[in-house]
Scaffold this motif. Structure first.
Motif, short mmCIF file in Angstrom:
data_model
loop_
_atom_site.label_atom_id
_atom_site.label_comp_id
_atom_site.label_asym_id
_atom_site.label_seq_id
_atom_site.Cartn_x
_atom_site.Cartn_y
_atom_site.Cartn_z
N SER A 19 2.24 50.08 27.54
CA SER A 19 1.57 51.12 28.32
C SER A 19 1.43 50.62 29.76
N PHE A 20 1.50 51.55 30.69
CA PHE A 20 1.47 51.21 32.11
C PHE A 20 0.04 51.07 32.60
N ASP A 21 -0.24 49.93 33.21
CA ASP A 21 -1.52 49.68 33.88
C ASP A 21 -1.18 49.12 35.25
N PRO A 22 -1.45 49.87 36.32
CA PRO A 22 -1.07 49.40 37.66
C PRO A 22 -1.66 48.04 38.04
N ASP A 23 -2.80 47.69 37.44
CA ASP A 23 -3.43 46.40 37.75
C ASP A 23 -2.60 45.22 37.23
N GLU A 24 -1.78 45.46 36.20
CA GLU A 24 -0.93 44.41 35.65
C GLU A 24 0.36 44.24 36.45
N TRP A 25 0.63 45.18 37.34
CA TRP A 25 1.86 45.16 38.15
C TRP A 25 1.47 45.26 39.62
N PRO A 26 0.94 44.19 40.19
CA PRO A 26 0.44 44.27 41.56
C PRO A 26 1.55 44.56 42.58
N ALA A 27 1.27 45.56 43.38
CA ALA A 27 2.17 45.95 44.48
C ALA A 27 1.31 46.69 45.50
N GLY A 28 1.90 47.00 46.62
CA GLY A 28 1.16 47.66 47.69
C GLY A 28 0.70 49.06 47.33
#
Length: 78
Positions: A19-28
């Motif tokens: 499942s997608f969690d933006p906090d696990e994939w840090p980017a701008g």
């Protein structure tokens, strides 16, 4: 005996790919995190066909679903 059955799942995907969690994939930006996640999912499904993540098409559908949901939530909030 049915010969069309899929073989049992032998490789479970890492939890951060399920499942997608933006906090696990840090980017701008949020969309950049989604792209990183999608790229990692694509690499996984290519290396492990028949996994829980499905096919490359399933990954593309999920990325689109996430983007549309995000766009709708921003329209309502804005």
């Amino acid at each position: 005996m049915a010969t069309h059955r899929r073989p049992p799942l032998t490789v479970a995907p890492p939890s951060e790919l399920v499942s997608f969690d933006p906090d696990e994939w840090p980017a701008g930006e949020w969309w950049q995190s989604c792209e990183l996640w999608g790229r990692a999912c694509m690499e996984f499904v290519k290396a492990h066909p028949g996994s829980e993540l499905g096919s490359a098409l399933d990954v593309l559908r999920e990325k689109r679903r996430l983007s549309e949901a995000r766009r709708r939530s921003q329209r309502v909030a804005g």
